[in-house]
Scaffold this motif. Structure first.
Motif, PDB file in Angstrom:
ATOM      1  N   ASN A   1      26.533 -31.401  -2.562  1.00 58.34           N
ATOM      2  CA  ASN A   1      27.320 -32.549  -3.031  1.00 58.34           C
ATOM      3  C   ASN A   1      27.031 -32.774  -4.504  1.00 58.34           C
ATOM      4  O   ASN A   1      25.869 -32.741  -4.921  1.00 58.34           O
ATOM      5  CB  ASN A   1      26.984 -33.827  -2.252  1.00 58.34           C
ATOM      6  CG  ASN A   1      27.655 -33.876  -0.900  1.00 58.34           C
ATOM      7  OD1 ASN A   1      28.835 -33.530  -0.770  1.00 58.34           O
ATOM      8  ND2 ASN A   1      26.921 -34.289   0.120  1.00 58.34           N
TER       9      ASN A   1
ATOM     10  N   LYS B   1      23.082 -32.961  -4.724  1.00 65.81           N
ATOM     11  CA  LYS B   1      22.324 -32.544  -3.547  1.00 65.81           C
ATOM     12  C   LYS B   1      22.435 -31.031  -3.455  1.00 65.81           C
ATOM     13  O   LYS B   1      23.535 -30.484  -3.392  1.00 65.81           O
ATOM     14  CB  LYS B   1      22.891 -33.198  -2.293  1.00 65.81           C
ATOM     15  CG  LYS B   1      22.191 -32.828  -0.997  1.00 65.81           C
ATOM     16  CD  LYS B   1      22.893 -33.502   0.186  1.00 65.81           C
ATOM     17  CE  LYS B   1      22.223 -33.178   1.514  1.00 65.81           C
ATOM     18  NZ  LYS B   1      22.926 -33.830   2.656  1.00 65.81           N
TER      19      LYS B   1
ATOM     20  N   TYR C   1      27.317 -35.604  -7.386  1.00 66.77           N
ATOM     21  CA  TYR C   1      27.536 -37.032  -7.625  1.00 66.77           C
ATOM     22  C   TYR C   1      27.810 -37.240  -9.113  1.00 66.77           C
ATOM     23  O   TYR C   1      28.025 -36.283  -9.861  1.00 66.77           O
ATOM     24  CB  TYR C   1      26.311 -37.827  -7.163  1.00 66.77           C
ATOM     25  CG  TYR C   1      25.866 -37.478  -5.768  1.00 66.77           C
ATOM     26  CD1 TYR C   1      26.637 -37.807  -4.655  1.00 66.77           C
ATOM     27  CD2 TYR C   1      24.667 -36.801  -5.553  1.00 66.77           C
ATOM     28  CE1 TYR C   1      26.232 -37.475  -3.368  1.00 66.77           C
ATOM     29  CE2 TYR C   1      24.242 -36.463  -4.274  1.00 66.77           C
ATOM     30  CZ  TYR C   1      25.029 -36.800  -3.188  1.00 66.77           C
ATOM     31  OH  TYR C   1      24.626 -36.460  -1.923  1.00 66.77           O
TER      32      TYR C   1
ATOM     33  N   LEU D   1      16.281 -35.052   7.288  1.00 68.66           N
ATOM     34  CA  LEU D   1      15.781 -35.759   6.113  1.00 68.66           C
ATOM     35  C   LEU D   1      15.045 -37.033   6.518  1.00 68.66           C
ATOM     36  O   LEU D   1      15.472 -37.750   7.429  1.00 68.66           O
ATOM     37  CB  LEU D   1      16.942 -36.141   5.193  1.00 68.66           C
ATOM     38  CG  LEU D   1      17.593 -35.033   4.363  1.00 68.66           C
ATOM     39  CD1 LEU D   1      18.826 -35.580   3.660  1.00 68.66           C
ATOM     40  CD2 LEU D   1      16.620 -34.469   3.345  1.00 68.66           C
TER      41      LEU D   1
ATOM     42  N   PHE E   1      17.375 -33.287  -4.269  1.00 68.38           N
ATOM     43  CA  PHE E   1      18.277 -34.132  -5.049  1.00 68.38           C
ATOM     44  C   PHE E   1      17.822 -34.036  -6.498  1.00 68.38           C
ATOM     45  O   PHE E   1      16.654 -34.307  -6.810  1.00 68.38           O
ATOM     46  CB  PHE E   1      18.233 -35.575  -4.555  1.00 68.38           C
ATOM     47  CG  PHE E   1      18.845 -35.747  -3.190  1.00 68.38           C
ATOM     48  CD1 PHE E   1      20.193 -36.023  -3.046  1.00 68.38           C
ATOM     49  CD2 PHE E   1      18.068 -35.626  -2.048  1.00 68.38           C
ATOM     50  CE1 PHE E   1      20.765 -36.189  -1.787  1.00 68.38           C
ATOM     51  CE2 PHE E   1      18.626 -35.783  -0.786  1.00 68.38           C
ATOM     52  CZ  PHE E   1      19.977 -36.056  -0.656  1.00 68.38           C
TER      53      PHE E   1
ATOM     54  N   GLU F   1      20.290 -40.711  -0.616  1.00 76.62           N
ATOM     55  CA  GLU F   1      21.609 -40.098  -0.460  1.00 76.62           C
ATOM     56  C   GLU F   1      22.701 -41.160  -0.393  1.00 76.62           C
ATOM     57  O   GLU F   1      23.756 -41.034  -1.019  1.00 76.62           O
ATOM     58  CB  GLU F   1      21.637 -39.214   0.790  1.00 76.62           C
ATOM     59  CG  GLU F   1      22.911 -38.434   0.970  1.00 76.62           C
ATOM     60  CD  GLU F   1      22.836 -37.439   2.106  1.00 76.62           C
ATOM     61  OE1 GLU F   1      23.480 -36.373   2.012  1.00 76.62           O
ATOM     62  OE2 GLU F   1      22.100 -37.702   3.082  1.00 76.62           O
ATOM     63  N   ARG F   2      22.450 -42.226   0.368  1.00 71.09           N
ATOM     64  CA  ARG F   2      23.435 -43.304   0.477  1.00 71.09           C
ATOM     65  C   ARG F   2      23.650 -43.973  -0.884  1.00 71.09           C
ATOM     66  O   ARG F   2      24.781 -44.318  -1.247  1.00 71.09           O
ATOM     67  CB  ARG F   2      22.994 -44.324   1.523  1.00 71.09           C
ATOM     68  CG  ARG F   2      23.065 -43.823   2.957  1.00 71.09           C
ATOM     69  CD  ARG F   2      22.917 -44.949   3.958  1.00 71.09           C
ATOM     70  NE  ARG F   2      21.584 -45.536   3.924  1.00 71.09           N
ATOM     71  CZ  ARG F   2      20.570 -45.153   4.700  1.00 71.09           C
ATOM     72  NH1 ARG F   2      20.736 -44.156   5.562  1.00 71.09           N
ATOM     73  NH2 ARG F   2      19.401 -45.758   4.637  1.00 71.09           N
TER      74      ARG F   2
ATOM     75  N   MET G   1      14.757 -40.336   1.818  1.00 74.25           N
ATOM     76  CA  MET G   1      15.761 -39.450   1.228  1.00 74.25           C
ATOM     77  C   MET G   1      17.163 -39.770   1.737  1.00 74.25           C
ATOM     78  O   MET G   1      18.151 -39.586   1.032  1.00 74.25           O
ATOM     79  CB  MET G   1      15.382 -37.989   1.468  1.00 74.25           C
ATOM     80  CG  MET G   1      14.183 -37.559   0.630  1.00 74.25           C
ATOM     81  SD  MET G   1      13.764 -35.804   0.760  1.00 74.25           S
ATOM     82  CE  MET G   1      15.111 -35.038  -0.123  1.00 74.25           C
ATOM     83  N   LEU G   2      17.266 -40.277   2.964  1.00 71.20           N
ATOM     84  CA  LEU G   2      18.563 -40.734   3.465  1.00 71.20           C
ATOM     85  C   LEU G   2      19.035 -41.951   2.666  1.00 71.20           C
ATOM     86  O   LEU G   2      20.225 -42.082   2.344  1.00 71.20           O
ATOM     87  CB  LEU G   2      18.463 -41.078   4.956  1.00 71.20           C
ATOM     88  CG  LEU G   2      18.280 -39.885   5.900  1.00 71.20           C
ATOM     89  CD1 LEU G   2      18.027 -40.393   7.318  1.00 71.20           C
ATOM     90  CD2 LEU G   2      19.501 -38.971   5.867  1.00 71.20           C
TER      91      LEU G   2
ATOM     92  N   GLU H   1      25.756 -41.661  -3.062  1.00 73.14           N
ATOM     93  CA  GLU H   1      27.154 -41.643  -2.608  1.00 73.14           C
ATOM     94  C   GLU H   1      27.880 -42.928  -2.983  1.00 73.14           C
ATOM     95  O   GLU H   1      29.092 -42.924  -3.232  1.00 73.14           O
ATOM     96  CB  GLU H   1      27.195 -41.433  -1.092  1.00 73.14           C
ATOM     97  CG  GLU H   1      26.804 -40.034  -0.654  1.00 73.14           C
ATOM     98  CD  GLU H   1      26.673 -39.899   0.857  1.00 73.14           C
ATOM     99  OE1 GLU H   1      26.600 -40.957   1.542  1.00 73.14           O
ATOM    100  OE2 GLU H   1      26.618 -38.759   1.357  1.00 73.14           O
TER     101      GLU H   1
END
Length: 303
Positions: A219, A226, A221, A290, A176, A298-299, A294-295, A302
């Motif tokens: 992805n 990502k 953002y 992941l 990221f 990511e959330r 890191m999850l 997003e």
């Protein structure tokens, strides 16, 4: 190389038609790519058998013959065993793939380091009765998480090292990073050397070692992305240096200009490892999901 079964100190397998009609020494060195020194010692010590009998290097092979090699001798672990949590992703008689958590050194860099991934693998070997030196095939930075490959005996180590040198072990990472990309994919071919102004940092340098990173934006953002990265080479801090060089330092990577936005460590994870097995030519793919931090990142991105 043919599929081999490990029985104690010996590896055994059946030669196929593709291995027939060759001098055995040439087969081992040139086709199976065993180290020359290893081949020399095996024949010198009469530890290569065909159909149960010792043979010379010039012996011509035939399909259907059983070959046995004494290459799995008991060894000291080489590093103090430590009992702890170790997540095994894949294992057989020849290799081991484990998940390294972020924050854990892969191997000791000072005598005072007594809690590293190598120490934990040593403890696992001791628990499993594996009498082999701990040999990692590649490395991850302390703050990088994900899949790490280990060899479980000396011959496996030599063959895996050769595959790594020839870029036949595919290592895929997720990162990221800061910023917006103008290109969705590309290849960074830029040599990496030491930064003479900093003891641990690396930089893109014309006099550095060749380094190639392939990237793809997964992805995009608002002001971060990502990115999937695949390495052709394995230079120290390679992905961190290359993405920073593009103007996209990793989130949390203060050494290369990243800021701790949503994560306190560099946002880099070795998510996938693919290779052809050194014994049997079976394709192996190991995924390493992941980690939770890191999850969460990511959330957050997003959202």
């Amino acid at each position: 190389m043919i599929a081999c079964v490990k029985t104690g100190e010996w590896l055994s397998g059946i030669l196929g038609a593709e291995d027939a009609g060759m001098q055995l020494g040439i087969l081992l060195r040139e086709k199976w790519r065993l180290p020359k020194k290893t081949v020399h010692l095996l024949f010198q010590q009469k530890e290569v058998l065909l159909q149960g009998s010792p043979v010379a290097q010039h012996t011509v092979t035939e399909a259907g013959q059983e070959i046995r090699m004494r290459v799995c001798l008991p060894e000291p672990l080489g590093i103090e065993p430590v009992t702890g949590k170790l997540e095994v992703l894949y294992e057989d008689d020849h290799l081991l793939i484990v998940n390294k958590p972020a924050g854990l050194l892969l191997h000791p860099t000072e005598k005072a380091h007594r809690q590293t991934l190598d120490h934990l693998v040593s403890g696992y070997f001791l628990q499993q009765g594996i009498q082999a030196k701990v040999r990692h095939v590649h490395r991850l930075d302390q703050e990088t998480s994900g899949a790490v490959l280990y060899a479980k005996h000396a011959l496996s180590s030599a063959l895996l090292d050769e595959r790594l040198r020839l870029s036949l072990i595919k290592r895929t990472y997720l990162a990221f990073v800061h910023g917006r990309f103008t290109k969705k994919s590309g290849t960074i071919n830029a040599p990496i050397g030491k930064d003479r102004h900093h003891p641990t940092r690396r930089r893109v340098s014309p006099g550095g070692d060749p380094a190639i990173t392939h990237y793809q934006v997964i992805n995009q953002y608002a002001d971060a992305a990502k990115v999937e990265c695949v390495l052709d080479t394995g230079r120290t801090h390679q992905i961190r240096v290359h993405l920073s060089y593009l103007g996209h330092p990793l989130l949390g990577d203060a050494l290369y200009g990243g800021k701790p936005l949503g994560i306190a460590r560099q946002a880099l994870h070795a998510v996938n490892l693919q290779l052809v097995h050194p014994f049997g030519e079976k394709s192996i793919r190991v995924d390493c999901p992941l980690p939770e931090e890191m999850l969460r990142l990511e959330r957050q991105l997003e959202g």
